[in-house]
Design a protein around this motif. Sequence first.
Motif, PDB file in Angstrom:
ATOM      1  N   LEU A  28       0.854  -1.182   0.000  1.00 46.73           N
ATOM      2  CA  LEU A  28       0.000   0.000   0.000  1.00 46.73           C
ATOM      3  C   LEU A  28       0.893   1.236   0.000  1.00 46.73           C
ATOM      4  O   LEU A  28       1.768   1.379   0.848  1.00 46.73           O
ATOM      5  CB  LEU A  28      -0.912  -0.009   1.225  1.00 46.73           C
ATOM      6  N   GLY A  30      -0.287   4.597  -0.248  1.00 50.82           N
ATOM      7  CA  GLY A  30      -0.994   5.838   0.042  1.00 50.82           C
ATOM      8  C   GLY A  30      -1.997   6.245  -1.018  1.00 50.82           C
ATOM      9  O   GLY A  30      -2.728   7.208  -0.847  1.00 50.82           O
ATOM     10  N   LYS A  33      -7.021   3.473   0.267  1.00 44.41           N
ATOM     11  CA  LYS A  33      -7.186   3.032   1.644  1.00 44.41           C
ATOM     12  C   LYS A  33      -7.284   1.512   1.698  1.00 44.41           C
ATOM     13  O   LYS A  33      -7.845   0.881   0.803  1.00 44.41           O
ATOM     14  CB  LYS A  33      -8.446   3.639   2.263  1.00 44.41           C
ATOM     15  N   PHE A  34      -6.735   0.941   2.754  1.00 40.56           N
ATOM     16  CA  PHE A  34      -6.756  -0.506   2.954  1.00 40.56           C
ATOM     17  C   PHE A  34      -8.177  -1.048   2.925  1.00 40.56           C
ATOM     18  O   PHE A  34      -8.475  -2.042   2.256  1.00 40.56           O
ATOM     19  CB  PHE A  34      -6.075  -0.842   4.288  1.00 40.56           C
ATOM     20  N   GLU A  35      -9.086  -0.397   3.640  1.00 44.76           N
ATOM     21  CA  GLU A  35     -10.473  -0.861   3.717  1.00 44.76           C
ATOM     22  C   GLU A  35     -11.145  -0.845   2.349  1.00 44.76           C
ATOM     23  O   GLU A  35     -11.893  -1.751   1.999  1.00 44.76           O
ATOM     24  CB  GLU A  35     -11.283   0.005   4.699  1.00 44.76           C
ATOM     25  N   VAL A  54      -1.405  -8.060   8.222  1.00 47.37           N
ATOM     26  CA  VAL A  54      -1.565  -6.665   7.822  1.00 47.37           C
ATOM     27  C   VAL A  54      -0.575  -5.827   8.615  1.00 47.37           C
ATOM     28  O   VAL A  54      -0.472  -5.959   9.833  1.00 47.37           O
ATOM     29  CB  VAL A  54      -3.000  -6.154   8.108  1.00 47.37           C
ATOM     30  N   VAL A  56      -0.222  -1.953   8.399  1.00 47.13           N
ATOM     31  CA  VAL A  56      -0.669  -0.719   7.766  1.00 47.13           C
ATOM     32  C   VAL A  56      -0.551   0.434   8.750  1.00 47.13           C
ATOM     33  O   VAL A  56      -0.938   0.306   9.909  1.00 47.13           O
ATOM     34  CB  VAL A  56      -2.134  -0.844   7.272  1.00 47.13           C
ATOM     35  N   GLU A  57      -0.015   1.529   8.265  1.00 46.00           N
ATOM     36  CA  GLU A  57       0.030   2.767   9.025  1.00 46.00           C
ATOM     37  C   GLU A  57      -0.775   3.803   8.262  1.00 46.00           C
ATOM     38  O   GLU A  57      -0.754   3.841   7.027  1.00 46.00           O
ATOM     39  CB  GLU A  57       1.466   3.239   9.199  1.00 46.00           C
ATOM     40  N   TYR A  58      -1.490   4.629   9.003  1.00 50.45           N
ATOM     41  CA  TYR A  58      -2.299   5.678   8.400  1.00 50.45           C
ATOM     42  C   TYR A  58      -1.626   7.020   8.642  1.00 50.45           C
ATOM     43  O   TYR A  58      -1.379   7.400   9.777  1.00 50.45           O
ATOM     44  CB  TYR A  58      -3.708   5.681   9.000  1.00 50.45           C
ATOM     45  N   ARG A  62      -4.177   8.338   4.686  1.00 50.01           N
ATOM     46  CA  ARG A  62      -3.679   7.466   3.615  1.00 50.01           C
ATOM     47  C   ARG A  62      -3.082   6.206   4.225  1.00 50.01           C
ATOM     48  O   ARG A  62      -2.499   6.248   5.300  1.00 50.01           O
ATOM     49  CB  ARG A  62      -2.624   8.189   2.778  1.00 50.01           C
ATOM     50  N   SER A  63      -3.207   5.095   3.517  1.00 50.82           N
ATOM     51  CA  SER A  63      -2.718   3.801   4.004  1.00 50.82           C
ATOM     52  C   SER A  63      -1.354   3.478   3.395  1.00 50.82           C
ATOM     53  O   SER A  63      -1.198   3.499   2.174  1.00 50.82           O
ATOM     54  CB  SER A  63      -3.703   2.693   3.635  1.00 50.82           C
ATOM     55  N   PHE A  64      -0.390   3.176   4.274  1.00 47.38           N
ATOM     56  CA  PHE A  64       0.944   2.752   3.856  1.00 47.38           C
ATOM     57  C   PHE A  64       1.273   1.445   4.562  1.00 47.38           C
ATOM     58  O   PHE A  64       0.923   1.263   5.719  1.00 47.38           O
ATOM     59  CB  PHE A  64       1.996   3.798   4.238  1.00 47.38           C
TER      60      PHE A  64
END
Length: 103
Positions: A28, A30, A33-35, A54, A56-58, A62-64
């Motif tokens: 991911l 950015g 979004k993951f969802e 998973v 994931v950092e927001y 934005r999802s990274f």
Amino acid sequence: MAATSQNIQGVQSNLNLPKKELILEIELNGKMKFEYLMDVIYRQLGICHKVLSVNVEYINGRSFGSVQLYLNINSADFEQLEYYLYQNKLLSTTVEYVCRKYL
């Protein structure tokens, strides 16, 4: 009506294709979004999956990070998923999952 029967025939032909077990890792970046990505894979593409891990950092909404999915999928559906990921500039890596059975 003709379009509906063509869609049904397309779905039926996909059901007859052999399935493979795969582990797909998606990076991911950015852009999505993951969802939202999980929703697209399940609802729009119709691909059932299991989330294995998973990370994931927001940042600013934005999802990274990365996500690993377990897929039991046929080649046509996998090509459709790969095309979607490519189109949205999401990097992915695939590993074929082989389970050994001991008797």
